[in-house]
Design an enzyme around this catalytic site. Sequence first.
Site: not given
Length: 423
Positions: A66, A111-113
């Site tokens: 994201v 962001a992050k995942g």
Amino acid sequence: MSLSYEIENNGAWQTYLAQVDRVAPYLEADLIPYINTLKRPKRALIVDVPIVMDDGAIQHFEGYRVQHNLSRGPGKGGIRYHPDVELNEVMALSAWMTIKTAVLNLPYGGAKGGIRVDPKKLSARELERLTRRFTSEISPIIGPQNDIPAPDVGTNADIMGWMMDTYSSIKGHTVTGVVTGKPVHLGGSLGRVRATGRGVFVTGLEVAKKINLSIENSRVAVQGFGNVGSEAAYLFNKANAKVVCAQDHTGTIFNDDGLDVKSLQEHVAQTGGVAGFPDSSKIEDAEFWNVEMDILVPAALEGQITAERAQTLKAKLVLEGANGPTYPDADDVLGQRNIIVVPDVLCNAGGVTVSYFEWVQDMSSYFWTEDEINARLDKLMIQAVDDVWKKAQEKSCTMRTAAYILACERILKARKERGIFPG
Ligand code: NAD
């Protein structure tokens, strides 16, 4: 489940939205038309990650990346491997990265995942296959100018090395700057491992000066004696503070004259925890919160400082090494009691700051010494403390609210100045 559903119904994401709503009244009127920028992720990618397991069976895992906001620069944020990973959580974590990078004034968005997987149940080969396939699936949206992943819960430097290699294979040349937190010989940065603990110490020192709290002989209690807590404790000890209490998953230890932190680090490396450290007494875990202390460093888990604990806490200063250790109602109690909280988005940003340095070094293929890195880290953290402190004075609010105001102003100003495409 649709993105709209996630936006409207999720806990962590709702918490984040409530934080934005709380800050909105403090923002200049010209930024308000842009506020919905913060309330929606820019881009959310869900990927299927099929891998061949060691026994020949094919298993499918669900992965996410994201990008919450890219107004100030490429996305930045970790990759989490955990059985509870889901879209709404990743969205909230990505948004908090947008806030954190903006508080530090790093030229990044957030962001992050992650992948919904228990990495402990995979062999090393399976973990590598999973990482490589995931990297390939998210490769259309990551890159040194687009979005730069890093380690988080359940991932580490080895996994970042595989990500870098896979992305480089796709591009046909080595791209070290696509991820940070890599092994040092693969373009990783010196100083990264200790950066978060160092940042906790540096921000603590700076705020202590502002509230006339002398560090020498001050009493420090640390919850969590891992990467973050042990380094912060070590630096406080070196600055002649007394680390009187340390708690981890193995128990709580106390020494009224101060623990010898260097020896405690060796003890933890050998035994796996603080319990049984010579030259200390064991106390009940619940007693940790009642210890006579000037500085509290929660550096273990979220949700540790409840309103009840906040009512009786003796600290004058709380340094949030962990992410989200303080409940919102506890925050109110601490505020009423004039206990200063240096919020997580500022206090534990040393890690992402040195990740930024890693990326800068990778982009220029020129590497700095650890002393240079620490000096630059200290400078940026001190600047960020000053910025947040000034904002708190100006708006008569807590440092947490001030940090959010500062971050939202920076993000929305960037959005406003860039304009809305196509105009
Ligand atoms: P770590 O795994 O190295 O250490 C965690 C520590 O917490 C260990 O000492 C463990 O024993 C202790 N702990 C676990 N359960 C506990 C319990 N029930 N009660 C008391 N102690 C308990 O992790 P870390 O990297 O030091 O991260 C600590 C916190 O800091 C996390 O919230 C993490 O998200 C946050 N953080 C870390 C970084 C980083 O760069 N490592 C950056 C930003 C934020």
